[in-house]
Design an enzyme around this catalytic site. Sequence first.
Site, PDB file in Angstrom:
ATOM      1  N   GLU A  97      10.295 -25.878  47.368  1.00  0.00           N
ATOM      2  CA  GLU A  97       8.935 -26.074  46.861  1.00  0.00           C
ATOM      3  C   GLU A  97       8.131 -27.003  47.763  1.00  0.00           C
ATOM      4  OE1 GLU A  97      11.620 -26.293  44.902  1.00  0.00           O
ATOM      5  OE2 GLU A  97      11.328 -25.001  43.149  1.00  0.00           O
TER       6      GLU A  97
ATOM      7  N   PHE B  65      15.026 -28.634  28.729  1.00  0.00           N
ATOM      8  CA  PHE B  65      15.598 -28.266  30.023  1.00  0.00           C
ATOM      9  C   PHE B  65      14.481 -28.075  31.045  1.00  0.00           C
ATOM     10  CE2 PHE B  65      16.991 -24.846  32.973  1.00  0.00           C
ATOM     11  CZ  PHE B  65      17.932 -25.598  33.668  1.00  0.00           C
ATOM     12  N   GLN B  66      14.641 -28.660  32.223  1.00  0.00           N
ATOM     13  CA  GLN B  66      13.660 -28.611  33.314  1.00  0.00           C
ATOM     14  C   GLN B  66      12.277 -29.079  32.872  1.00  0.00           C
ATOM     15  OE1 GLN B  66      13.984 -24.752  35.366  1.00  0.00           O
ATOM     16  NE2 GLN B  66      15.482 -25.714  36.736  1.00  0.00           N
TER      17      GLN B  66
ATOM     18  N   LYS C 176       4.778 -22.482  29.318  1.00  0.00           N
ATOM     19  CA  LYS C 176       5.212 -21.082  29.294  1.00  0.00           C
ATOM     20  C   LYS C 176       4.542 -20.285  28.161  1.00  0.00           C
ATOM     21  CE  LYS C 176       9.390 -18.317  29.423  1.00  0.00           C
ATOM     22  NZ  LYS C 176      10.115 -17.861  30.574  1.00  0.00           N
TER      23      LYS C 176
ATOM     24  N   MET D 285      10.346 -43.256  66.635  1.00  0.00           N
ATOM     25  CA  MET D 285       9.320 -44.246  66.354  1.00  0.00           C
ATOM     26  C   MET D 285       9.920 -45.499  65.707  1.00  0.00           C
ATOM     27  SD  MET D 285       6.273 -45.022  66.809  1.00  0.00           S
ATOM     28  CE  MET D 285       5.043 -43.750  67.023  1.00  0.00           C
TER      29      MET D 285
END
Lengths: 574, 157
Positions: free
Chosen positions: A47, A109-110, A159, A466
Amino acid sequence: MKGAEILLDCFKKEKVEIIFGYPGGAVLDIFDLLYKSDIKYILTRHEQGAAHAADGYARATGKTGVCIATSGPGATNLVTGIATAYMDSVPMVAITGQVPTRMIGNDAFQEADITGITRPITKHNYLVKDVDELPHILKEAFYIANSGRPGPVLVDIPKDIQNAVTRKKYPDRVDIRSYKPTYEGHLRQIKKSAELIAKAKKPLIYAGGGVIISGGSREMTKLARKMKIPVTTTLLGLGSFPGTDPLSLGMLGMHGTKYANLAIQSADLLIAIGARFDDRVTGKISEFAPHAKIIHIDIDPTSIRKNVNVDVPVVGDVKKVLVELNKCVKAGKTESWVKKIAEWKKKYPLKYAKKGMLKPQFVVEKIWELTKGDAIIVTEVGQNQMWAAQFYNYINPRTYISSGGLGTMGYGLPAAMGAQVGCPDKLVFDIAGDGSIQMNIQELTTCVLNKLPINIIILNNGCLGMVRQWQELFYGGRYSSTVLNTKGPHGKKGITYCKDGKCHSYLPDFIKAAEAFGADGIRVTKESEVIPALKKAIKSKNTSVLEFIVKPEENVFPMVAAGASLSEMIESMA
Amino acid sequence: MKHTISVLVENKAGVLARIAGLFSARGFNIDSLAVGETQDPSISRMTIVVKGDNAVVEQVCKQLNKLIDVIKVQDFMGKDFVGRELILVKVSVDGKTRHEVLQIVEIFRAKIIDIKTKSMTIEVTGNDLKVNAIFDMLRPFGIKELSRTGRIAIARG
């Protein structure tokens, strides 16, 4: 229509060309519709890659980038990408799925409170609680993302809302009473600016990313050339003014050119345009531009007087303000100033020693020689980013794409992917280091599968260059956790390269990795191989990974230490 | 310096968190914050009292203005405004002290809103000076509980 259908309708009405995303339980309904629709979408491999790709697409085209992720971990994986876009004012709409409304707050969940998490890193965000509100929320999201000072907007859609039905239509227009960006600059302020310019003997334009975002490069170039005002740009301002112009001073600040920083410290008038006086630019703020009056043109009132006091603030869209300013401005007597600057440019050029192992600067120079500014250069973060800024001349806006504000390692590859999707006919390079490329290397698959002929230039110095440079300069050479290669050869694992009796080992083998992902891989260790390898990659229609084994100890100079004055430049390892 | 900032906002979920976030991100402690609907039910007014350096508070006010849900921001610092607060204070009393407390309540034009054998609850409205003054007078009797609304304010004229 169902919520998910409203979303797809929105994409069509907003003329969204491409969506970057990753599916999951809470966005199944959206992906099901995408499957049936003709809207183009690209499945990334993470993602974070989707968010950076949407960002790269937006920076290369000026259009709003769109990414989609599922609830919970999908949404939190977008966070770095959203913060990156927020810091650099990139128009983006991020759509996340959320657990059904009745389960919100129940540790489902999630589940993650993504509107809570992204509140300080989005321009605005929404949790949709009623499907009737979805059409105007989406309209507002796209409007807010790409108006005023652009930025990312997140819309979190549970959802059940995706499946709920509404009669509300996608609106044609939107009016938000509490959001009215100021586009037109105040004429009195513009006149005052013109007066200061006419009086100035040593004026200097300090141009930032805002010039490019507003599409004001042409107006600014006109102002500079007609009034004979030299121009220095920030990292994100590169390309707003032709780097090859005699009036161009390149970049200023921590790794700016010596002549740009000298000019800042001697100027009697500083015209800051679409810039925000970032600490990497100003160094010690109390000693920044000590002799200059300051004009500050910016669309965001919060940028003005945030870090420095200015004499003439002008709030407005850079392009619109410059159009007005160009109408009334008269040139001051700048001849001797311009002459002085030409002398400095000659006396203090950017330079590096060419002896020993291949130098990273050399590679960047050769990319310039082959493309002459006709390419999009995307970078990762660190030394690679600075060398790409220093040793390539940017001629056009939207040709240097880099995470400036947040400094996100792993940004380059997915952003290059987005830039290539937005500009299919352009040559796109991702200038990377061996550290940052590993942060999103999985997107090589996405590039190869989508036939994106990006050229990934890995300047492999075997360390986090760096940070290593700071350790060398300020931490007594204690290279804590910055050496990526192992000491000595290690048999069949990785590769070993020896030069002048010194051996360096590298893991992973980037060529094998490239091949495993389906990309072309070329390793270069000598100067003479650089151009042929670049030519081969440019010609190839496949994604190319070019690994350049470069000198591990090479540093970026000049350098102004953090918090030091721009007058105190370190020019080499003395 | 103590600033009284009046903010007109959209009356929506999440707005308070956005505003509080701007202060907390800078490590500012909000002295008081009062929210209520205005004459237009879609708009709420927040009155925020905060201590801070003038330049920093000016920057915070600009940032507040930048929030999409914020309609108007006004810092009353140096301006002519009326500020009021309401406090409810439960004081311990017995047969001996009840009368004395009643006298204080009368002098300050406060109100008794609840009375029991061992306590008395008093409602006081006023500016900081008055509220603090009555509170100081009541303190020796023993404060059992205190609840304050925080300051609300409005510009004069």
